[in-house]
Design a protein around this motif. Structure first.
Motif, mmCIF file in Angstrom:
data_model
loop_
_atom_site.group_PDB
_atom_site.id
_atom_site.type_symbol
_atom_site.label_atom_id
_atom_site.label_comp_id
_atom_site.label_asym_id
_atom_site.label_seq_id
_atom_site.Cartn_x
_atom_site.Cartn_y
_atom_site.Cartn_z
ATOM 1 N N TRP A 199 0.823 -1.209 0.000
ATOM 2 C CA TRP A 199 0.000 0.000 0.000
ATOM 3 C C TRP A 199 0.858 1.260 0.000
ATOM 4 O O TRP A 199 0.594 2.206 -0.752
ATOM 5 N N THR A 215 -6.919 4.971 -2.696
ATOM 6 C CA THR A 215 -5.502 5.306 -2.551
ATOM 7 C C THR A 215 -4.935 5.823 -3.855
ATOM 8 O O THR A 215 -4.256 6.867 -3.899
ATOM 9 N N TRP A 230 -9.096 -5.564 -0.447
ATOM 10 C CA TRP A 230 -8.026 -4.657 -0.848
ATOM 11 C C TRP A 230 -8.501 -3.661 -1.897
ATOM 12 O O TRP A 230 -8.042 -2.515 -1.917
#
Length: 365
Positions: free
Chosen positions: A226, A331, A324
């Protein structure tokens, strides 16, 4: 110059293909990337030039072993570690009239170079590219790949989601004519990200074709964590903001969606605080609440992306991959959008993709 003139000019290019690959901290991926290049079936001489940055994960030693084992592979050093600097160094050190850019995080499909060169000569284009087919070997990486391959992830560019064959704004990686690269001045070394888009803009401004061939495919392996993904997208967004400063409307409208989302989130936070503190109330609060509607629509989009397969024929996705996805999409968009706003306001400056520095990757199977 007519299409026939271009085709005749391109067909007259002599034999020989130079693959160029910038490399920095790619120990886990380098051997597979190099193998996919050396396995290309060509009827003309070929070489691979690695532009080697100052790696810290054993990539340097691996690259040296690969070069020592195969005379087709050579190394030039790229102490600056910047991609366009490395690409230019590799191009200048190479020998042949056709340049094929390769990424160490990618693998060429069988027959890629042969078809690309045939397309280059058939169309008279200066640069030919195809599909960037993202893939993942962990739930996180698979979630990122799913976003890369979707219009909702990276804006629906032809080389992400596919399109019919034809003229294009840019090309993923690219199979290029050296004479055109020399004429337009190679890659702009002041552009650290988005250098391919900027080069293709100059190629098109010089009157040459950039061509998309959907039959060409390159496997791309996204970042594995990430934090690395966020760093990558923040840097990419900052440099897109820089390119907007330099080239304005020549940038496609899709590049403005992530910064619009980031601004919407910021505005929603301000409105929320004002409502909670009672500064906004009554009709004014109701009207201001409209700022939440785009975010609700976006949240629904992310949920749909997490739940549904890209195609009905795709295999079932794991629970971890779906979870995810809920984190990956915001993100990518918010990191890119915030980077873009920074780049537009004050320029990209010395922004680099920190996700490529000091990495420890899990080797590919």
């Amino acid at each position: 110059m007519t299409a026939n003139d271009r085709a005749r000019e391109t067909a007259a290019i002599g034999p020989g293909v130079s693959f160029v690959m910038p490399v920095l901290n790619e120990r886990a991926y380098l051997e597979h990337a190099v193998a996919s290049v050396l396995a290309q079936d060509l009827d003309e001489p070929a070489e691979l030039v690695l532009a080697l940055g100052p790696s810290s994960d054993g990539t340097t030693e691996l690259a040296e072993r690969i070069a020592a084992a195969d005379p087709r592979v050579s190394i030039v050093h790229n102490p600056a570690a910047h991609i366009p600097v490395g690409l230019n160094a590799a191009i200048r050190a190479s020998s042949y009239p056709t340049i094929v850019r390769v990424d160490a995080h990618s693998e060429l499909s069988p027959g890629y170079a042969r078809r690309a060169i045939a397309t280059l000569r058939r169309t008279g284009a200066a640069n030919v590219g195809g599909i960037m087919r993202a893939d993942g070997r962990t739930p996180f990486q698979a979630a990122v790949a799913r976003a890369y391959n979707s219009p909702a992830g990276l804006g629906g560019g032809a080389y992400h989601v596919g399109a019919g064959e034809g003229e294009a704004e840019s090309a993923y990686l690219g199979v290029m004519r050296r004479d055109v690269l020399d004429a337009v001045g190679l890659f702009d070394e002041s552009v650290r990200r988005g250098e391919d888009w900027e080069l293709n803009l100059r190629i098109r401004q010089a009157g040459h074709l950039v061509w998309f061939d959907p039959e060409l495919a390159v496997t791309y392996w996204p970042r594995e964590s990430w934090i690395r993904l966020a760093r990558q997208f923040r840097a990419t967004g900052a440099w897109r903001g820089e390119l907007v400063r330099r080239y304005g409307r020549r940038n496609g409208i899709r590049f403005f969606a992530p910064p619009a989302l980031a601004l919407n989130v910021a505005l929603a936070l301000v409105v929320g605080v004002l409502q909670l503190t009672g500064v906004l109330s009554g009709l004014a609060s109701l009207i201001a609440s409209a700022v939440y509607l785009p975010l609700v629509a976006y949240a629904l989009l992310v949920i749909v992306m997490a739940l549904l397969p890209a195609k009905p024929s795709d295999p079932p996705r794991s629970i971890r991959e779906r979870l995810w996805t809920l984190a990956v999409l915001p993100t990518m968009h918010l990191a890119w959008g915030l980077g873009f706003l920074t780049g537009v306001v004050r320029g990209a400056g010395d922004t680099v993709d920190a996700s490529r520095l000091g990495t420890q990757n899990t080797p590919l199977p």
